[in-house]
Design a protein around this motif. Structure first.
Motif, mmCIF file in Angstrom:
data_model
loop_
_atom_site.group_PDB
_atom_site.id
_atom_site.type_symbol
_atom_site.label_atom_id
_atom_site.label_comp_id
_atom_site.label_asym_id
_atom_site.label_seq_id
_atom_site.Cartn_x
_atom_site.Cartn_y
_atom_site.Cartn_z
ATOM 1 N N GLU A 328 40.404 17.171 -0.600
ATOM 2 C CA GLU A 328 40.801 16.656 -1.914
ATOM 3 C C GLU A 328 41.935 17.476 -2.521
ATOM 4 O O GLU A 328 42.770 16.936 -3.259
ATOM 5 N N ASP A 329 41.947 18.762 -2.268
ATOM 6 C CA ASP A 329 42.961 19.620 -2.871
ATOM 7 C C ASP A 329 44.171 19.838 -1.950
ATOM 8 O O ASP A 329 44.998 20.691 -2.212
ATOM 9 N N GLY A 330 44.293 19.092 -0.865
ATOM 10 C CA GLY A 330 45.433 19.218 0.029
ATOM 11 C C GLY A 330 45.013 19.369 1.485
ATOM 12 O O GLY A 330 43.904 18.972 1.874
ATOM 13 N N VAL A 331 45.896 19.928 2.262
ATOM 14 C CA VAL A 331 45.658 20.094 3.697
ATOM 15 C C VAL A 331 45.235 21.525 3.968
ATOM 16 O O VAL A 331 45.929 22.470 3.570
ATOM 17 N N HIS A 332 44.096 21.678 4.628
ATOM 18 C CA HIS A 332 43.604 22.995 5.024
ATOM 19 C C HIS A 332 43.894 23.217 6.499
ATOM 20 O O HIS A 332 43.852 22.282 7.301
#
Length: 873
Positions: A328-332
């Protein structure tokens, strides 16, 4: 061809039997008709008056309930956005969806599988054809179709019900009944054409609908008949329904990756094959055998994905597998170790991008040998390894021209890959027995071995004739080509037979430019030493020049001395003045550099009686030449002399000396036309011709521009001027020096010329001719008549052209000098100005040139060169 004709005749018969009611065609008949080429189909349809669309069109004609109406299917558009998977073409860096290309194709309502063997459990049904052969007391064959009521009409036994029997039961029942009712016969029973059946293919396939397929067809054949999958379709979730019930599920990955066909079941009439929407997918790239986008099921792991992708490549770095995961907060970014169970058991998430990186290209536990050896490459390193461990035999391991007096070890000394260089004598190192030159090696050392081709100045100095130099030089050709090993980066050598000499002449010396020469192999080493000379570190290089075989820049090795520098340069030439050598040393002081010069006795250093001083950064050693050492200077004399050829000259010899050494002139010689050329003048002349061509090209461009911007009339054709430009660019310079050979031979010292290396003298035979060139009607050669004037010869050539400049006529003497008739008493008739071999040139008028002033200069040079070539040839 005969088979095709027979098939066409058979199809014609079938077609003719159907013309009474063309709409009621069985699927088998339609399929048979479709096997014909389009031209054959049209011929039959036209001949029997049947609308072709009723057979290959939308199938709107009525028929029995068991017949499947053929569909109207448009050709598959492989470029359609929704069907790109049907014909995926992999672009650089693009990943394809795994498996879709296997099933991509044009939909077909009929897929023949007549060559498949019929299993014993095959159920007989209406539409099948049974072949029965009787032999023994009676020999006859029957092809019997199973009727709609499930029976066959046996001619001698009447109707026999066979529908619902397996193939095994059919053979047993018919065999028993025939033998009971027809005595003395044996039977052979097989199946001919099999029935087609109607199945439905739906879901995310290219062309959903009902299809006529053979009764032996399986799920995958039905999918192929429907044109394969849409990009949104799942290869892992395929359902087969029969009588409104799910009877099986098919995961095509088991078929594609494992070869399992357990769930690729045979279909029955009325079955439905349903393709669900694609499930979650992940991609895998990098050092993997089958990079692609894969569909996954819940709970699949990294190890299963790598296995599905064919496994990792040998150069994959499995300790750090990169995984990019959407959140949800970007690409890990995750890192997994695929060499242990914990990393392989990592659960995959939808959208994961897995990438296997490549291991380092750096060789570990190895040393590398480069240069003039028979087996270049990497060798396994072990503690205590020495130079002698790499070469078991000098005769087998080294090339014939290997320089055994000079070799290097390049060693990395820190994490920044800085290097230091060690020098050793390879010949002494191969002696072993703890010789100090047998250096101990470290891991990742690189050993450079150089060639010592004899086609150098050292070899030339042992010869008295330049002609023999050339002959022997050609015999020293290196017959090798070279390739780069993609793994180690080492240059490999391969013998290819005779080739051109690898050393290119450059004036007095020969350049050391072979594939294993110092010039080639040292270049990257010197570059690295220059690059690491930063932050106050002195560059570890020195120079040596003068009378050595290989002058140039060399790495400053640990503990290097003057004797090491001489060994690096190949030793001393015969021309070296051993009592005279000079060292120039740079002394760095705050804000400036001072150069100090010091002479030293070279002979004492070489014999060990003098101080073998240590070298420092930026030292320059000059090995001076012996006074008057010029035994390798040669000149050529050709033409009308008694002994033409190539002569070695000493300092101060002149043209008069050369002619005398050649035995003097013959009785046919014409010394006034002698052609003398010099290399340095040839280079200057060639450069001058290039400048003239460039200037003339600029003037032509300016003339063209003026013609576009004015209405004035111009007479000169740019094409003529451009021809002169092309002649200047294509003509080789001669480098002629105008001499007066008759005066030289009479002892006039002020006319004589001191010879230089490479000079050429040609004395032509006497030619009793006069040439007229330039702007005359017919340029020609005439027999020389001393009583005729310049104008008379011009008139004999047809007179001047309109564009001729008759006031600037000039004469080019046979010796290359130029004389103007209106400015010299030589052309007064009473003085007989013209001589045999002269050329009269009528130039073009400057006004006629439209401002192309350079053109007259260029043509004059070309005329002079043409006269010289004419004399030589």
């Amino acid at each position: 061809m005969r088979k095709l004709q027979a098939y066409f005749i058979a199809a014609s018969a079938v077609f003719f039997s159907l013309t009474s009611y063309a709409a009621n065609f069985s699927a088998a008949q339609i399929a048979q008709f479709k096997q014909l080429s389009p031209s054959q189909q049209q011929t039959l349809a036209k001949e029997y008056g049947v609308d072709l669309s009723t057979l290959v069109g939308d199938g709107s004609g009525s028929g029995s309930s068991d017949d499947v109406h053929p569909q109207t299917i448009t050709p598959r558009n492989v470029n359609s956005p929704s069907h790109k998977q049907s014909a995926q073409r992999k672009k650089p860096g693009q990943l394809i969806d795994f498996g879709y290309d296997l099933f991509a194709g044009q939909p077909s309502s009929y897929t023949p599988v007549d060559d498949l063997p019929v299993p014993n459990n095959y159920l007989i049904a209406p539409g099948d054809e049974i072949d029965i052969q009787l032999f023994g007391a009676k020999n006859v064959s029957y092809q019997l179709d199973v009727q709609r009521n499930g029976s066959i009409q046996f001619p001698e036994l009447g109707p026999i019900h066979v529908a619902g029997l397996t193939f095994r039961e059919l053979k047993n029942n018919l065999n028993n009944r025939i033998k009971k009712q027809i005595l003395g016969v044996d039977t052979a029973i097989s199946l001919g054409s099999l029935r087609t059946m109607q199945v439905y293919v739906s879901g995310d396939v290219y062309q959903p609908g009902a299809y006529n397929i053979p009764s032996l067809a399986t799920v995958t054949q039905a999918l192929i008949a429907a044109g394969g999958f849409r990009k949104t379709g799942s290869l892992r979730h395929i359902i087969v329904r029969r009588n409104h019930k799910i009877i099986d599920r098919l995961d095509l990955y088991n078929l594609l990756l494992k070869g399992e066909t357990k769930h690729d079941i045979r279909l029955q009439s009325g079955d439905t094959v349903f393709v669900e929407a694609k499930g979650p997918e992940v991609s895998i790239s990098g050092q993997i055998r089958r990079p692609a986008v894969y569909e996954i099921k819940a709970g699949e792991t990294l190890g299963e994905l790598i296995k599905s992708a064919g496994g990792s490549k040998a150069d994959a770095y499995l300790q750090q597998v990169e995984i990019k995961r959407f959140a949800e907060d970007g690409v890990h970014v995750l890192t997994a170790n695929a060499e242990n169970a914990q990393g392989l058991d990592l659960k995959l998430h939808p959208g994961d991008k897995v990438r296997l990186k490549k291991v380092s290209d750096q060789l570990q536990n190895a040393v590398i040998v480069r240069g003039a050896v028979t087996r270049q490459g990497a060798y396994e390193f072990h503690q205590g390894m020495r130079i002698s461990d790499l070469f078991t035999s000098g005769a087998d391991d080294l090339l014939e021209n290997t320089d055994q007096s000079y070799a290097l070890v390049v060693r990395e000394i820190d994490a920044q890959h800085h290097i230091k260089v060690l020098q050793f004598n390879l010949g002494d190192a191969l002696k072993g027995a703890q010789n100090p030159q047998d250096l101990t090696l470290d891991n990742r050392d690189q050993i450079f071995v150089f060639s010592n081709n004899l086609n150098t100045k050292a070899w030339r100095e042992t010869k008295a004739s330049a002609a023999s130099d050339k002959q022997n030089g050609s015999n020293q050709s290196n017959h090798q080509t070279h390739q780069i090993d993609p793994t180690t980066g080492v240059q490999l050598v391969k013998d290819n037979g005779p080739q051109a000499n690898l050393f290119t002449p450059n004036g007095d010396d020969q350049q050391d430019s072979g594939p294993f020469s110092r010039q080639v192999l040292l270049k990257p080493i010197i570059q690295r030493l220059r690059e690491q000379a930063v932050n106050g570190h002195a560059v570890q290089l020195y120079e040596i020049s003068g009378s050595v075989p290989y002058p140039g820049t060399y790495p400053l090795v640990e503990g290097a001395t003057a004797r090491d520098a001489i060994a690096a340069a190949g030793g001393l030439l015969e021309s070296a003045a051993k009592d005279q050598a000079e060292l120039t040393r740079a002394v760095v002081m705050p804000g400036k550099v001072s150069l100090n010069h010091a002479r030293f006795d070279l002979a004492k250093i070489m014999n060990g009686t003098g101080s073998n001083f240590a070298l420092q950064s930026k030292d320059s050693i000059d090995i001076q030449r012996k006074t008057n050492w010029t035994i390798d200077n040669t000149v050529q004399i050709q033409g009308e002399v008694r002994h033409p050829g190539t002569y070695t000259i000493g300092q101060g010899e002149t043209i008069a000396d050369l002619v005398a050494r050649a035995g003097g002139l013959t009785q046919y010689a014409y010394p006034q036309g002698a052609v003398f050329s010099r290399a340095v003048l040839r280079a200057q002349e060639q450069q001058h011709m290039k400048m003239l061509a460039a200037n003339l090209r600029q003037e032509i461009a300016s003339l063209a521009l003026r013609r576009q911007t004015t209405d004035a009339q111009y007479t000169t054709s740019p094409t003529e001027a451009l021809k002169v430009v092309n002649d200047l660019n294509s003509t080789s310079a001669i480098g002629r020096l105008v001499i007066n050979l008759p005066q030289i031979l009479r002892g006039r010292e002020d006319s004589d010329v001191m010879l230089e290396n490479g000079d050429k003298l040609y004395i032509p035979p006497r030619r009793n001719t006069i040439s007229v060139m330039g702007q005359v009607q017919m340029p020609s050669n005439f027999t020389f008549n001393p009583s005729k004037s310049v104008q008379q010869y011009i008139d004999m050539a047809g007179g001047e052209k309109k564009q001729a400049d008759d006031e600037r006529v000039y004469v080019i003497r046979a010796n290359g000098s130029v004389m103007l008739p209106n400015q010299s008493y030589w052309f007064m008739r009473s003085s007989h100005p013209l001589e045999s071999g002269d050329t009269i040139v009528v130039p073009i008028d400057t006004d006629y040139l439209d401002g192309l002033s350079t053109l007259s200069t260029a043509t004059r040079i070309l005329y002079q060169m043409g006269i010289a070539w004419k004399a030589v040839n």
